[in-house]
Enzyme design. Sequence first.
Site, mmCIF file in Angstrom:
data_model
loop_
_atom_site.group_PDB
_atom_site.id
_atom_site.type_symbol
_atom_site.label_atom_id
_atom_site.label_comp_id
_atom_site.label_asym_id
_atom_site.label_seq_id
_atom_site.Cartn_x
_atom_site.Cartn_y
_atom_site.Cartn_z
ATOM 1 N N ASP A 156 147.063 63.602 -22.016
ATOM 2 C CA ASP A 156 146.449 64.708 -23.141
ATOM 3 C C ASP A 156 147.439 64.588 -24.739
ATOM 4 O OD1 ASP A 156 146.038 66.874 -24.066
ATOM 5 O OD2 ASP A 156 147.585 68.316 -23.419
ATOM 6 N N ARG B 15 146.149 72.994 -14.393
ATOM 7 C CA ARG B 15 144.728 72.737 -14.418
ATOM 8 C C ARG B 15 143.961 71.049 -13.496
ATOM 9 N NH1 ARG B 15 146.583 72.630 -20.494
ATOM 10 N NH2 ARG B 15 145.942 71.027 -20.653
ATOM 11 N N ASP B 16 142.854 71.739 -13.542
ATOM 12 C CA ASP B 16 141.469 70.442 -12.954
ATOM 13 C C ASP B 16 142.033 69.846 -11.702
ATOM 14 O OD1 ASP B 16 141.591 71.078 -16.361
ATOM 15 O OD2 ASP B 16 142.708 69.541 -16.222
ATOM 16 N N ASP C 250 134.599 67.501 -20.316
ATOM 17 C CA ASP C 250 134.779 67.336 -19.658
ATOM 18 C C ASP C 250 133.399 67.316 -18.186
ATOM 19 O OD1 ASP C 250 137.764 67.662 -20.982
ATOM 20 O OD2 ASP C 250 137.635 68.804 -18.836
ATOM 21 N N GLU D 183 145.941 66.024 -17.442
ATOM 22 C CA GLU D 183 144.837 66.288 -17.139
ATOM 23 C C GLU D 183 143.863 65.112 -15.999
ATOM 24 O OE1 GLU D 183 144.251 69.289 -21.629
ATOM 25 O OE2 GLU D 183 143.355 66.758 -21.232
ATOM 26 N N TRP E 131 128.661 72.370 -28.285
ATOM 27 C CA TRP E 131 129.653 71.894 -27.470
ATOM 28 C C TRP E 131 129.512 71.385 -26.613
ATOM 29 C CZ3 TRP E 131 134.002 69.253 -29.330
ATOM 30 C CH2 TRP E 131 135.502 68.990 -28.085
ATOM 31 N N TRP F 234 137.192 76.192 -16.855
ATOM 32 C CA TRP F 234 137.847 74.801 -16.794
ATOM 33 C C TRP F 234 137.628 73.948 -15.845
ATOM 34 C CZ3 TRP F 234 142.995 75.365 -20.133
ATOM 35 C CH2 TRP F 234 142.511 75.685 -21.954
ATOM 36 N N SER F 235 138.000 73.040 -16.014
ATOM 37 C CA SER F 235 137.624 71.715 -15.202
ATOM 38 C C SER F 235 137.744 72.110 -14.266
ATOM 39 C CB SER F 235 137.847 70.641 -15.938
ATOM 40 O OG SER F 235 137.360 70.747 -16.801
ATOM 41 N N GLN G 55 131.606 70.905 -19.390
ATOM 42 C CA GLN G 55 132.536 71.801 -19.916
ATOM 43 C C GLN G 55 131.939 71.709 -21.586
ATOM 44 O OE1 GLN G 55 136.273 73.027 -19.749
ATOM 45 N NE2 GLN G 55 135.190 73.073 -17.638
HETATM 46 C C1 FRU Z 1 140.768 67.725 -20.993
HETATM 47 C C2 FRU Z 1 140.604 69.045 -20.687
HETATM 48 C C3 FRU Z 1 140.839 70.083 -19.549
HETATM 49 C C4 FRU Z 1 140.863 71.581 -19.074
HETATM 50 C C5 FRU Z 1 139.025 71.125 -20.051
HETATM 51 C C6 FRU Z 1 138.821 72.872 -21.105
HETATM 52 O O1 FRU Z 1 139.876 67.549 -21.836
HETATM 53 O O2 FRU Z 1 141.462 69.680 -21.363
HETATM 54 O O3 FRU Z 1 142.959 70.139 -18.943
HETATM 55 O O4 FRU Z 1 140.708 71.850 -18.056
HETATM 56 O O5 FRU Z 1 139.211 70.676 -20.950
HETATM 57 O O6 FRU Z 1 137.930 72.602 -21.340
#
Ligand code: FRU
Length: 548
Positions: free
Chosen positions: A242, A145-146, A22, A199, A19, A81-82, A38
């Site tokens: 999202d 996040r991100d 991002d 996001e 899989w 995560w991102s 990711q």
């Molecule tokens: C977007 C997301 C981000 C998060 C990441 C987790 O696709 O949901 O907000 O950091 O993927 O894999």
Amino acid sequence: TQIDETSRTGYHFQPPKHWINDPNGPMYYKGLYHLFYQYNPKGAVWGNIVWAHSVSTDLIDWTALDPGIYPSKPFDINGCWSGSATLLPSGVPVMMYTGIDPDEHQVQNVAYPKNLSDPFLREWVKPDYNPIISPDGGINASAFRDPTTAWYGPDRHWRLLVGSKVGDKGLAVLYRSRDFKRWVKAHHPLHSGLTGMWECPDFFPVAVHGGSRHHRRGVDTAELRDAAVAEEVKYVLKVSLDLTRYEYYTVGSYDHATDRYTPDAGFPDNDYGLRYDYGDFYASKSFYDPAKRRRILWGWANESDTVPDDRKKGWAGIQAIPRKLWLSPRGKQLIQWPVEEIKALRAKHVNVSDKVVKSDQYFEVTGFKSVQSDVEVAFAIKDLSKAEQFNPAWLRDPQALCKKRGARVTGEVGPFGLWVLAAGDLTERTAVFFRVFKTTGSKHVVLMCNDPTNSTFESQVYRPTFAGFVNVDIAQTKTIALRTLIDHSVVESFGAGGKTCILTRVYPKKAVGDDAHLFVFNHGEVDIKVVKLDAWEMKTPKMNAPAQ
Ligand code: FRU
């Protein structure tokens, strides 16, 4: 698991299996493009997230390295995560990313290269003072996040954004820091909107046409310290919603002193504004490429087959072809175009010119294999006078319009365009097409669509029609251009030189390998003409072979 190769892409970025989502921390450093993303090292569904890492000298051939950032400390033990890269003035690249802590809280961490003399930057060190930003002060710890690339202000403080929400309101929360260690939340977010969680925010400058520099050139956030540069730019704020899984952007101005971002008039910055891509394209991130002075956009294209299909095929997710991105001359939208490097993959070429396609006619483009190809075509429209009447209420939702008037619904001017990944007998086909309407004051509206309704025999697959309007004065140009990158299970299209882009994932059963055909069709009453069509087979680059 056995990897099912049938629908794997040839020249779109993907790892050998499992899989991906991002793109993370893209950057150019000492002669190499780095792409992190990711990744689930254990399977073809989302989970166990690490930052996989690949490098390239040309954005075409990719070498896979070991994951650069992976759970190892309390502040990221449940996932990395991102996040984004920032190049410090000292020349050191730093990564800011979201960690999931033991309480499943989202926190922001920093990581530095262990060894700056390793050009691959294989190992990353996470200082013990992490997390450097925690969800305090009323912030929702599961919606935080991100982090973006940081930029430097006239007050000698760094700034960055973190995506968040309060109730239904999406937020780009602003933080400031003097030393990249202690970060303080600003009193107001840079921007917000009533669209649910934001996001993957991205915030960057773009050059304004007419300035002393060529307008297609990219601008590095670091250059903003130079006041002269700062005067010749506009800013782009992009967020990923999202709720709908679509991205929207606005172009506007940004006041460094007050940290206020104001979209330009005419940009609806909610859930019906402009999109980078009107198809399957999410969690994108741009970076400045100093080697070619351009801004490059990476975006993730998810699968649209089922989760059991993904498990069966052993992989899921690709990255779209990296796109150069710049502001249109009038500043009304961004333009995107596949990076020039991919032309190096063009092999066997065929072309067609000055060919009229009458009402309800079609023809096949023969003499090459289209399953992995690059197609550029210019259509001329003879007569716009018969164009169907446009209802202004449709402006809000091109996708709904395309669904109602799909590729098989006869029109006046259009539908005309390409059938790609088509079976020889047309029982499977994906339509990429245009339809032209007339509206008040002898103006026209051009709709660009992707209709995958007949793309596969497999009935479980999600087959949404995707569409966007194309901002062209068709009465003046009388022609419209289309470029489509076809790659087994992806159809990535650029209308009118990159004004409107649509990426779709499709899974033909019959139209695979040498049985995938390409046609030009016209299902409108009015004749159209293929002024010129050039199509190339595309070679397969080195795609994530492990480093020796
Ligand atoms: C977007 C997301 C981000 C998060 C990441 C987790 O696709 O949901 O907000 O950091 O993927 O894999």
